[in-house]
Design a protein around this motif. Structure first.
Motif, PDB file in Angstrom:
ATOM      1  N   HIS A 175     -43.212 -41.943 -64.898  1.00  0.00           N
ATOM      2  CA  HIS A 175     -42.974 -40.520 -65.113  1.00  0.00           C
ATOM      3  C   HIS A 175     -43.933 -39.988 -66.195  1.00  0.00           C
ATOM      4  O   HIS A 175     -44.515 -40.754 -66.965  1.00  0.00           O
ATOM      5  CB  HIS A 175     -41.526 -40.294 -65.551  1.00  0.00           C
ATOM      6  N   TYR A 207     -43.906 -34.282 -62.880  1.00  0.00           N
ATOM      7  CA  TYR A 207     -44.064 -34.523 -61.449  1.00  0.00           C
ATOM      8  C   TYR A 207     -42.769 -34.284 -60.678  1.00  0.00           C
ATOM      9  O   TYR A 207     -42.726 -33.502 -59.727  1.00  0.00           O
ATOM     10  CB  TYR A 207     -44.540 -35.954 -61.211  1.00  0.00           C
ATOM     11  N   CYS A 208     -41.719 -34.989 -61.066  1.00  0.00           N
ATOM     12  CA  CYS A 208     -40.470 -34.949 -60.283  1.00  0.00           C
ATOM     13  C   CYS A 208     -39.360 -34.145 -60.941  1.00  0.00           C
ATOM     14  O   CYS A 208     -38.254 -34.069 -60.407  1.00  0.00           O
ATOM     15  CB  CYS A 208     -39.967 -36.369 -60.015  1.00  0.00           C
ATOM     16  N   CYS A 224     -41.128 -42.593 -60.392  1.00  0.00           N
ATOM     17  CA  CYS A 224     -41.280 -41.164 -60.126  1.00  0.00           C
ATOM     18  C   CYS A 224     -41.464 -40.941 -58.622  1.00  0.00           C
ATOM     19  O   CYS A 224     -42.358 -41.519 -58.004  1.00  0.00           O
ATOM     20  CB  CYS A 224     -42.463 -40.614 -60.905  1.00  0.00           C
ATOM     21  N   ASN A 226     -42.349 -38.168 -57.092  1.00  0.00           N
ATOM     22  CA  ASN A 226     -43.472 -37.273 -56.788  1.00  0.00           C
ATOM     23  C   ASN A 226     -44.731 -37.680 -57.539  1.00  0.00           C
ATOM     24  O   ASN A 226     -45.599 -36.849 -57.826  1.00  0.00           O
ATOM     25  CB  ASN A 226     -43.103 -35.828 -57.155  1.00  0.00           C
ATOM     26  N   TYR A 227     -44.829 -38.941 -57.857  1.00  0.00           N
ATOM     27  CA  TYR A 227     -45.999 -39.427 -58.613  1.00  0.00           C
ATOM     28  C   TYR A 227     -47.286 -39.215 -57.807  1.00  0.00           C
ATOM     29  O   TYR A 227     -47.356 -39.561 -56.631  1.00  0.00           O
ATOM     30  CB  TYR A 227     -45.800 -40.909 -58.919  1.00  0.00           C
ATOM     31  N   TRP A 228     -48.294 -38.631 -58.443  1.00  0.00           N
ATOM     32  CA  TRP A 228     -49.571 -38.414 -57.740  1.00  0.00           C
ATOM     33  C   TRP A 228     -50.756 -38.933 -58.527  1.00  0.00           C
ATOM     34  O   TRP A 228     -51.903 -38.600 -58.256  1.00  0.00           O
ATOM     35  CB  TRP A 228     -49.780 -36.945 -57.413  1.00  0.00           C
TER      36      TRP A 228
END
Length: 238
Positions: A175, A207-208, A224, A226-228
């Motif tokens: 995160h 992210y999330c 996480c 939505n980890y990008w």
């Protein structure tokens, strides 16, 4: 334990301790007044509220006076006499299974969480299902290592390892927490407690949007969703 004793315990909401009273040798209502000592009450594990109920039950028994035993009716048959007892007013009690002590710590070898049955004095949410942990006492489990809170039904669903017991473990999708100001009551996604305060009450993942206490951000084991991408995977500090 006869029917009258179980009825008294049920009337004063102490029937869950009927097995323990039976182990102490309670057989009639008179024993509840004269035979139970203070040390025995402490060994049963009654709370202060339940001790007050027990005292009121003793006063109630004294007001009733001597309790008469059920009268046996003799019925004559052609073959041989037989004693017939009246039908019981209540069904045979089913004693609950012995409960685990609230001070007993249970450890899961796969995740290395150390669970203890706990009573949450404030509103708390489960770290697994994010639902409210309902109840008055001993509502759920808490990890003594990372302080995460769980429903009793969700303990078997935990897949993430305890971060405090597994320091140095690499988190593949970490995160990215930063201090955040909350305008509405918000609860920590890790320990389930309220993010209290007026300014920068906690941290939010960029992210999330996971919300946690500042002290809990290093204890979060969930990756996480939505980890990008970050320059490198974060590592739980020693």
């Amino acid at each position: 334990m006869n029917e009258n004793v179980y009825s008294l315990l049920q009337e004063h909401r102490l029937d869950e301790y009927s097995k323990k009273f039976l182990d102490l040798g309670v057989k009639d209502a008179k024993y509840l007044v004269d035979g139970i000592t203070a040390e025995q009450l402490m060994s049963i594990g009654l709370s202060s509220v339940e001790k007050n109920r027990f005292r009121r039950m003793q006063e109630h028994i004294k007001e009733l006076g001597p309790v008469s035993e059920p009268v046996m009716h003799q019925v004559t048959h052609k073959t041989s006499p037989e004693l017939k007892y009246p039908e019981p007013r209540y069904p045979e009690p089913r004693y609950p299974e012995p409960k685990e002590s609230s001070h007993q710590v249970v450890m899961r070898e796969d995740t290395r969480h150390k669970f203890i049955l706990s009573t949450f004095g404030t509103t708390t949410y489960c770290s697994v299902c994010r639902d409210h942990i309902w109840g008055l006492t001993k509502q759920g489990y808490k990890c003594t290592m990372c302080s995460a809170a769980f429903h009793k039904k969700c303990v078997d669903k935990i897949t993430e390892k305890c971060t405090e017991a597994n320091r140095g473990t690499v988190i593949d999708k970490p995160h990215r927490f930063n201090p955040h100001n909350y305008k509405v009551p918000t609860y920590c996604a890790h320990c389930g407690g309220l993010l209290a305060g007026l300014y920068q009450q906690g941290c939010r993942c960029d992210y999330c949007t996971m919300d946690v206490h500042a002290v809990c951000q290093k204890k979060v084991a969930k990756p996480c969703i939505n980890y990008w991408g970050l320059p490198h995977a974060s590592i739980i500090s020693d």
